[in-house]
Motif scaffolding. Structure first.
Motif, PDB file in Angstrom:
ATOM      1  N   LYS A 179      -2.191   0.034  11.747  1.00 30.35           N
ATOM      2  CA  LYS A 179      -1.111   0.895  12.242  1.00 30.35           C
ATOM      3  C   LYS A 179      -0.264   1.472  11.095  1.00 30.35           C
ATOM      4  CE  LYS A 179      -0.855  -1.117  16.853  1.00 30.35           C
ATOM      5  NZ  LYS A 179      -2.203  -1.682  16.779  1.00 30.35           N
ATOM      6  N   LYS A 180      -0.967   2.084  10.156  1.00 34.12           N
ATOM      7  CA  LYS A 180      -0.291   2.748   9.046  1.00 34.12           C
ATOM      8  C   LYS A 180      -0.577   4.242   9.087  1.00 34.12           C
ATOM      9  CE  LYS A 180      -0.153  -1.031   5.665  1.00 34.12           C
ATOM     10  NZ  LYS A 180      -0.409  -1.419   4.259  1.00 34.12           N
ATOM     11  N   GLU A 181       0.446   5.029   8.767  1.00 31.06           N
ATOM     12  CA  GLU A 181       0.291   6.470   8.638  1.00 31.06           C
ATOM     13  C   GLU A 181       0.654   6.903   7.230  1.00 31.06           C
ATOM     14  OE1 GLU A 181       2.559   8.468  11.582  1.00 31.06           O
ATOM     15  OE2 GLU A 181       1.477   7.585  13.291  1.00 31.06           O
ATOM     16  N   ASN A 182      -0.038   7.928   6.753  1.00 28.04           N
ATOM     17  CA  ASN A 182       0.210   8.474   5.420  1.00 28.04           C
ATOM     18  C   ASN A 182       0.185   7.399   4.327  1.00 28.04           C
ATOM     19  OD1 ASN A 182       0.552  10.871   3.989  1.00 28.04           O
ATOM     20  ND2 ASN A 182       2.744  10.509   3.735  1.00 28.04           N
ATOM     21  N   PRO A 183      -0.873   6.583   4.283  1.00 28.64           N
ATOM     22  CA  PRO A 183      -0.950   5.504   3.304  1.00 28.64           C
ATOM     23  C   PRO A 183      -1.206   6.033   1.892  1.00 28.64           C
ATOM     24  CG  PRO A 183      -3.037   5.716   4.427  1.00 28.64           C
ATOM     25  CD  PRO A 183      -2.099   6.680   5.103  1.00 28.64           C
ATOM     26  N   ASN A 184      -0.927   5.181   0.914  1.00 31.50           N
ATOM     27  CA  ASN A 184      -1.279   5.469  -0.477  1.00 31.50           C
ATOM     28  C   ASN A 184      -2.688   4.934  -0.724  1.00 31.50           C
ATOM     29  OD1 ASN A 184       1.219   6.654  -1.279  1.00 31.50           O
ATOM     30  ND2 ASN A 184       2.126   4.605  -1.238  1.00 31.50           N
ATOM     31  N   ILE A 185      -3.598   5.826  -1.072  1.00 31.57           N
ATOM     32  CA  ILE A 185      -5.016   5.498  -1.204  1.00 31.57           C
ATOM     33  C   ILE A 185      -5.432   5.647  -2.660  1.00 31.57           C
ATOM     34  CG2 ILE A 185      -7.365   6.112  -0.497  1.00 31.57           C
ATOM     35  CD1 ILE A 185      -6.106   7.367   2.043  1.00 31.57           C
ATOM     36  N   ARG A 240       1.975   9.376 -10.456  1.00 27.76           N
ATOM     37  CA  ARG A 240       1.802   8.070 -11.084  1.00 27.76           C
ATOM     38  C   ARG A 240       0.968   8.236 -12.352  1.00 27.76           C
ATOM     39  NH1 ARG A 240       1.984   4.073  -6.937  1.00 27.76           N
ATOM     40  NH2 ARG A 240       1.625   2.510  -8.573  1.00 27.76           N
ATOM     41  N   THR A 241       1.169   7.345 -13.313  1.00 29.57           N
ATOM     42  CA  THR A 241       0.388   7.342 -14.540  1.00 29.57           C
ATOM     43  C   THR A 241      -0.071   5.922 -14.836  1.00 29.57           C
ATOM     44  OG1 THR A 241       2.360   7.028 -15.907  1.00 29.57           O
ATOM     45  CG2 THR A 241       1.640   9.314 -15.524  1.00 29.57           C
ATOM     46  N   GLY A 242      -1.070   5.799 -15.712  1.00 31.07           N
ATOM     47  CA  GLY A 242      -1.489   4.477 -16.157  1.00 31.07           C
ATOM     48  C   GLY A 242      -2.904   4.134 -15.759  1.00 31.07           C
ATOM     49  N   THR A 243      -3.144   2.848 -15.643  1.00 33.84           N
ATOM     50  CA  THR A 243      -4.475   2.302 -15.404  1.00 33.84           C
ATOM     51  C   THR A 243      -4.703   2.052 -13.917  1.00 33.84           C
ATOM     52  OG1 THR A 243      -3.684   0.034 -15.577  1.00 33.84           O
ATOM     53  CG2 THR A 243      -4.351   1.134 -17.632  1.00 33.84           C
ATOM     54  N   SER A 245      -4.811  -0.821 -12.591  1.00 32.43           N
ATOM     55  CA  SER A 245      -3.823  -1.838 -12.225  1.00 32.43           C
ATOM     56  C   SER A 245      -2.496  -1.192 -11.831  1.00 32.43           C
ATOM     57  CB  SER A 245      -3.621  -2.804 -13.395  1.00 32.43           C
ATOM     58  OG  SER A 245      -2.679  -3.795 -13.068  1.00 32.43           O
ATOM     59  N   ASP A 246      -2.084  -0.178 -12.576  1.00 30.33           N
ATOM     60  CA  ASP A 246      -0.838   0.529 -12.245  1.00 30.33           C
ATOM     61  C   ASP A 246      -0.969   1.273 -10.918  1.00 30.33           C
ATOM     62  OD1 ASP A 246       0.516  -0.158 -14.688  1.00 30.33           O
ATOM     63  OD2 ASP A 246      -0.731   1.326 -15.708  1.00 30.33           O
ATOM     64  N   ALA A 247      -2.127   1.874 -10.698  1.00 37.03           N
ATOM     65  CA  ALA A 247      -2.344   2.648  -9.473  1.00 37.03           C
ATOM     66  C   ALA A 247      -2.283   1.770  -8.228  1.00 37.03           C
ATOM     67  CB  ALA A 247      -3.690   3.364  -9.544  1.00 37.03           C
ATOM     68  N   LEU A 248      -2.745   0.524  -8.339  1.00 36.76           N
ATOM     69  CA  LEU A 248      -2.825  -0.353  -7.166  1.00 36.76           C
ATOM     70  C   LEU A 248      -1.484  -0.960  -6.761  1.00 36.76           C
ATOM     71  CD1 LEU A 248      -6.256  -2.161  -7.692  1.00 36.76           C
ATOM     72  CD2 LEU A 248      -5.634  -0.551  -5.882  1.00 36.76           C
ATOM     73  N   LYS A 249      -0.490  -0.866  -7.597  1.00 35.70           N
ATOM     74  CA  LYS A 249       0.827  -1.408  -7.224  1.00 35.70           C
ATOM     75  C   LYS A 249       1.379  -0.614  -6.044  1.00 35.70           C
ATOM     76  CE  LYS A 249       1.796  -3.111 -11.869  1.00 35.70           C
ATOM     77  NZ  LYS A 249       2.462  -2.827 -13.167  1.00 35.70           N
ATOM     78  N   ASN A 250       1.665  -1.317  -4.948  1.00 39.55           N
ATOM     79  CA  ASN A 250       2.195  -0.716  -3.714  1.00 39.55           C
ATOM     80  C   ASN A 250       1.227   0.275  -3.060  1.00 39.55           C
ATOM     81  OD1 ASN A 250       5.073  -0.743  -5.660  1.00 39.55           O
ATOM     82  ND2 ASN A 250       4.864  -2.045  -3.864  1.00 39.55           N
ATOM     83  N   ALA A 251      -0.045   0.127  -3.343  1.00 39.89           N
ATOM     84  CA  ALA A 251      -1.054   0.924  -2.637  1.00 39.89           C
ATOM     85  C   ALA A 251      -1.377   0.264  -1.302  1.00 39.89           C
ATOM     86  CB  ALA A 251      -2.316   1.058  -3.475  1.00 39.89           C
ATOM     87  N   LYS A 265      -7.644 -10.599  -8.492  1.00 41.48           N
ATOM     88  CA  LYS A 265      -6.815 -11.034  -7.368  1.00 41.48           C
ATOM     89  C   LYS A 265      -5.373 -10.555  -7.553  1.00 41.48           C
ATOM     90  CE  LYS A 265      -9.198 -15.246  -5.845  1.00 41.48           C
ATOM     91  NZ  LYS A 265      -9.034 -16.706  -5.618  1.00 41.48           N
ATOM     92  N   GLU A 266      -4.900 -10.595  -8.785  1.00 41.57           N
ATOM     93  CA  GLU A 266      -3.523 -10.163  -9.055  1.00 41.57           C
ATOM     94  C   GLU A 266      -3.334  -8.685  -8.692  1.00 41.57           C
ATOM     95  OE1 GLU A 266      -4.385 -13.814 -10.927  1.00 41.57           O
ATOM     96  OE2 GLU A 266      -5.430 -11.889 -11.218  1.00 41.57           O
ATOM     97  N   MET A 267      -4.343  -7.878  -8.930  1.00 41.40           N
ATOM     98  CA  MET A 267      -4.249  -6.462  -8.590  1.00 41.40           C
ATOM     99  C   MET A 267      -4.183  -6.272  -7.080  1.00 41.40           C
ATOM    100  SD  MET A 267      -6.950  -5.266 -11.533  1.00 41.40           S
ATOM    101  CE  MET A 267      -7.104  -3.526 -11.244  1.00 41.40           C
ATOM    102  N   ILE A 268      -4.938  -7.054  -6.330  1.00 41.00           N
ATOM    103  CA  ILE A 268      -4.878  -6.986  -4.858  1.00 41.00           C
ATOM    104  C   ILE A 268      -3.515  -7.473  -4.372  1.00 41.00           C
ATOM    105  CG2 ILE A 268      -5.889  -7.796  -2.694  1.00 41.00           C
ATOM    106  CD1 ILE A 268      -7.678  -5.847  -4.279  1.00 41.00           C
ATOM    107  N   GLN A 269      -3.002  -8.523  -4.994  1.00 36.41           N
ATOM    108  CA  GLN A 269      -1.690  -9.063  -4.601  1.00 36.41           C
ATOM    109  C   GLN A 269      -0.567  -8.061  -4.820  1.00 36.41           C
ATOM    110  OE1 GLN A 269      -1.703 -12.573  -7.030  1.00 36.41           O
ATOM    111  NE2 GLN A 269      -2.781 -13.826  -5.493  1.00 36.41           N
TER     112      GLN A 269
END
Length: 390
Positions: A179-185, A240-243, A245-251, A265-269
């Protein structure tokens, strides 16, 4: 089972996975005279007068050419046309088994764009459609584009669009579930599949897309391929910029079409709650499904058949080509691709939807009829039906 060992044994035993089987008996002089000379001259002359009769008097209307230059075979890379033939034969077997369409494997001994376009376009009178397969990026983008402009039959690069369609179907259902709309992908891997996935997700307005490759998050000032350049103005609206790992924060969504063991696992977390993770590198995913779930991913899909939510092109290409050929479409356009997305997604009902069931099995007998019907209707509605003016 040791699949590699068994595949070698059976491929040697089969001596190829295809054979030509005649539809008519050749048992006497009359049979010979009807199937070949002198009788065969009659359909030849009728087709000369009215070219659309090639779809009546020959097998063209139910025959696909599966064509590769051997430059990007599965996960094996540029192994050449001879080594790519087992894959092309396998694709032809799947066409026949699942959609009833006949398919011919053709591996070409050139990786020159102009030569590929010339050779493939010259095959048009013999086939109802062209399935481009395992052609490396960025050459695949130009080859497909030029063939679509030059030919009056459907041309479809499955590694791009088949992958994009099935991933989009899975995303549609996963977003229904969480049930998410306009997610960050975030898409990691910006080759043919990654670019096609990004484009289709954007066309469907399913979310904000960040595309990542070895350079990091793609930006305008980077060295980009033609496929990446065509998308760059629609990507990364939050700059956004970076790697990775940076892209996955709050994705909210991760889609991997890249390489194994590159997501921790840390990147998923670091992703948002109820994260959706499609780790589709084969045979080793970007992160193992168990590790992704342990790290908090809510929905996990892979390209493998030994885990839930297998995201497989087999869900798309048989029904797409059947629908296109049944409609006598001249191309496979965006409307037909979108129709396929929602046809596949619709096969999982609201009651059946769960974290381990967001995409139907590729072997579900409902898939090809549903996709074919939707694609055929979209072809008619969008007006890409063959018009004979000769």
């Amino acid at each position: 089972m040791d699949y590699a060992k068994e595949a070698l044994r059976y491929h040697a035993e089969w001596n190829g996975k295809l054979e030509t089987v005649p539809k008519m008996p050749i048992q006497n002089r009359d049979d010979l005279s009807i199937a070949y000379t002198p009788g065969v001259a009659a359909p030849c002359l009728e087709i000369q007068k009215d070219p659309k009769l090639s779809y009546t008097y020959t097998g063209r209307g139910h025959t696909i050419a599966v064509i590769s230059d051997g430059s990007a075979i599965l996960g094996l890379g540029n192994i050449g046309p001879e080594a790519g033939m087992p894959v092309m034969e396998g694709k032809c077997v799947l066409f026949k088994a699942l959609s009833g369409l006949d398919a011919i494997p053709l591996c070409l001994n050139t990786q020159d764009t102009d030569e590929l376009v010339h050779i493939i376009s010259s095959l048009e009178p013999s086939f109802g459609g062209i399935n481009l397969e395992d052609i490396a990026a960025p050459r695949c983008f130009e080859v497909e584009k030029r063939l679509q402009e030059k030919m009056q039959i459907p041309v479809f690069h499955d590694d791009q669009h088949g992958t994009a369609i099935v991933v989009s179907s899975a995303i549609v259902n996963a977003l229904r579930l969480v049930k998410k709309e306009n997610p960050n992908i975030v898409i990691n891997g910006a080759g043919s599949a990654g670019c096609a996935i990004a484009r289709l997700l954007l066309d469907l307005e399913l979310g904000n897309v960040i595309l990542v490759d070895k350079q990091g998050i793609l930006e305008k000032n980077m060295e980009l391929t033609s496929g990446q350049r065509a998308l760059i103005d629609r990507l990364n609206i939050h700059h956004r910029t970076g790697t990775l790992s940076d892209a996955l924060k709050n994705a909210d969504v991760f889609i991997g079409v890249s390489a194994g063991h590159i997501v921790s696992k840390e990147m998923i977390q670091s992703m948002n709650e109820k994260a959706i993770v499609f780790a589709m590198a084969n045979p080793i995913p970007e992160i193992g499904p168990e590790d992704a779930k342990e790290a908090g991913a809510y929905v996990v899909g892979t390209g493998r058949s030994d885990h839930p939510n297998q995201i497989n092109n087999l869900l798309a290409f048989p029904g797409i080509f059947k629908g296109a050929l049944d409609a006598q479409a001249t191309k496979i356009n965006d409307e037909m691709k979108k129709a396929a997305v929602f046809a596949i997604a619709s096969l999982i009902s609201e009651e059946e939807l769960s974290p381990d069931n967001i995409i139907v099995s590729a072997l579900d007998p409902r898939v090809v009829p549903a996709v074919s019907k939707a694609v055929q209707q979209a072809a008619k509605d969008s007006g890409v039906i063959r018009k004979w003016d000769r």
